[in-house]
Write a protein that holds these residues in place. Structure first.
Motif, PDB file in Angstrom:
ATOM      1  N   LEU A 223      64.121 -30.347  -1.139  1.00 45.77           N
ATOM      2  CA  LEU A 223      64.047 -29.111  -1.320  1.00 45.77           C
ATOM      3  C   LEU A 223      62.676 -28.342  -0.883  1.00 45.77           C
ATOM      4  O   LEU A 223      62.558 -27.385  -0.188  1.00 45.77           O
ATOM      5  N   PHE A 224      61.623 -28.738  -1.464  1.00 48.43           N
ATOM      6  CA  PHE A 224      60.240 -28.194  -1.117  1.00 48.43           C
ATOM      7  C   PHE A 224      59.644 -28.811   0.179  1.00 48.43           C
ATOM      8  O   PHE A 224      58.745 -28.038   0.914  1.00 48.43           O
TER       9      PHE A 224
ATOM     10  N   GLY B 212      55.092 -31.267 -12.926  1.00 52.16           N
ATOM     11  CA  GLY B 212      56.036 -31.417 -11.881  1.00 52.16           C
ATOM     12  C   GLY B 212      55.660 -30.456 -10.925  1.00 52.16           C
ATOM     13  O   GLY B 212      55.995 -30.769  -9.779  1.00 52.16           O
TER      14      GLY B 212
ATOM     15  N   THR C  82      55.157 -30.979  -6.824  1.00 46.64           N
ATOM     16  CA  THR C  82      55.802 -30.360  -5.713  1.00 46.64           C
ATOM     17  C   THR C  82      55.067 -30.026  -4.670  1.00 46.64           C
ATOM     18  O   THR C  82      55.765 -29.678  -3.459  1.00 46.64           O
TER      19      THR C  82
ATOM     20  N   GLU D 215      57.495 -37.186  -2.330  1.00 42.67           N
ATOM     21  CA  GLU D 215      57.836 -37.113  -4.028  1.00 42.67           C
ATOM     22  C   GLU D 215      57.930 -38.317  -4.677  1.00 42.67           C
ATOM     23  O   GLU D 215      57.315 -38.889  -5.554  1.00 42.67           O
TER      24      GLU D 215
ATOM     25  N   ALA E  47      65.101 -20.800 -13.178  1.00 45.14           N
ATOM     26  CA  ALA E  47      64.767 -22.079 -13.193  1.00 45.14           C
ATOM     27  C   ALA E  47      64.588 -22.715 -14.694  1.00 45.14           C
ATOM     28  O   ALA E  47      65.048 -23.688 -15.230  1.00 45.14           O
TER      29      ALA E  47
ATOM     30  N   MET F 250      64.512 -36.845 -10.137  1.00 36.83           N
ATOM     31  CA  MET F 250      64.047 -35.558  -9.850  1.00 36.83           C
ATOM     32  C   MET F 250      63.402 -35.700  -8.459  1.00 36.83           C
ATOM     33  O   MET F 250      63.509 -34.489  -7.569  1.00 36.83           O
TER      34      MET F 250
ATOM     35  N   ALA G 215      64.022 -32.746  -5.607  1.00 39.74           N
ATOM     36  CA  ALA G 215      62.880 -31.564  -5.390  1.00 39.74           C
ATOM     37  C   ALA G 215      62.270 -32.025  -3.962  1.00 39.74           C
ATOM     38  O   ALA G 215      62.013 -31.061  -3.067  1.00 39.74           O
TER      39      ALA G 215
ATOM     40  N   VAL H 192      58.392 -22.404  -9.430  1.00 41.82           N
ATOM     41  CA  VAL H 192      58.146 -23.617  -9.971  1.00 41.82           C
ATOM     42  C   VAL H 192      57.052 -23.591 -11.059  1.00 41.82           C
ATOM     43  O   VAL H 192      57.123 -24.242 -12.177  1.00 41.82           O
TER      44      VAL H 192
END
Length: 215
Positions: free
Chosen positions: A122-123, A55, A59, A85, A202, A115, A119, A149
């Protein structure tokens, strides 16, 4: 009757082209990387093959999309991260379905897709902040999130999965991200300092509950 050649109409069409091209490129890149990560699981030896299905590694695609689209309005970077993603998930499981023996139960693709919707944006923002952050806090926060992460996944690999090679690789990446992305020595130090608590938080918030449920 509207004037299709008015300045407002021209700007609207130009803006639409930016969205289509940007998001199409992010989605296409994600699809290609998803197929590549599926293939890499068969190429990499031993515990290293888990990195392809990592994961944290995934990212990076959203972070890169956000960085590339940083000159565009921030919502473009957000959507670009999401598309990258989602493309990874579709490419990975699409190749598993049509290029291998099938992807099996839909549970895991749906979990990864859910997810990706968290994610990815956010990323995407993290990448844009790193590339075009107007102040040091944003330029530090973006890479710190990415490094964090990797730290979280290093802890997961070491403590729960007992994959030493993956753990060392992820922890090394947690250190390398600030060193490579920081613009000054101070930014590198601040990024690494912020990444450590982010990794621990996290791990506590995401990984421990998931491992408890799976156990």
């Amino acid at each position: 009757m509207s004037d299709t050649h008015s300045p407002a109409a021209v700007r609207t069409r130009a803006g639409a082209r930016v969205w289509v091209l940007s998001l199409g490129a992010a989605l296409g890149g994600g699809l290609a990387l998803g197929v590549l990560t599926n293939l890499a699981q068969g190429w990499l030896p031993g515990g290293w093959n888990q990195l392809a299905n990592s994961g944290a590694v995934w990212t990076v695609a959203a972070f890169a999309a956000g960085a590339v689209l940083a000159r565009r309005p921030l919502p473009v970077a957000v959507a670009g991260g999401l598309c990258a993603e989602a493309g990874l998930v579709a490419g990975y499981y699409g190749y598993a379905e049509f290029g291998r023996d099938g992807m099996g139960d839909l549970f895991f693709p749906l979990v990864w897709l859910a997810m990706a919707f968290v994610a990815g944006p956010l990323f995407g923002v993290a990448g844009a902040w790193w590339r075009r952050g107007r102040d040091r806090r944003r330029r530090v926060a973006g890479p710190a999130a990415l490094a964090g992460v990797f730290g979280m996944e290093g802890l997961l690999a070491a403590w729960n999965l007992h994959h030493a090679s993956q753990a060392w690789a992820c922890l090394a990446a947690m250190v390398l991200v600030p060193l490579l992305l920081g613009r000054t020595l101070r930014e590198r130090a601040l990024t690494l300092t912020a990444a450590v608590p982010l990794a621990l938080i996290a791990y506590a918030v995401v990984v421990i509950p998931l491992m408890s449920l799976s156990g």
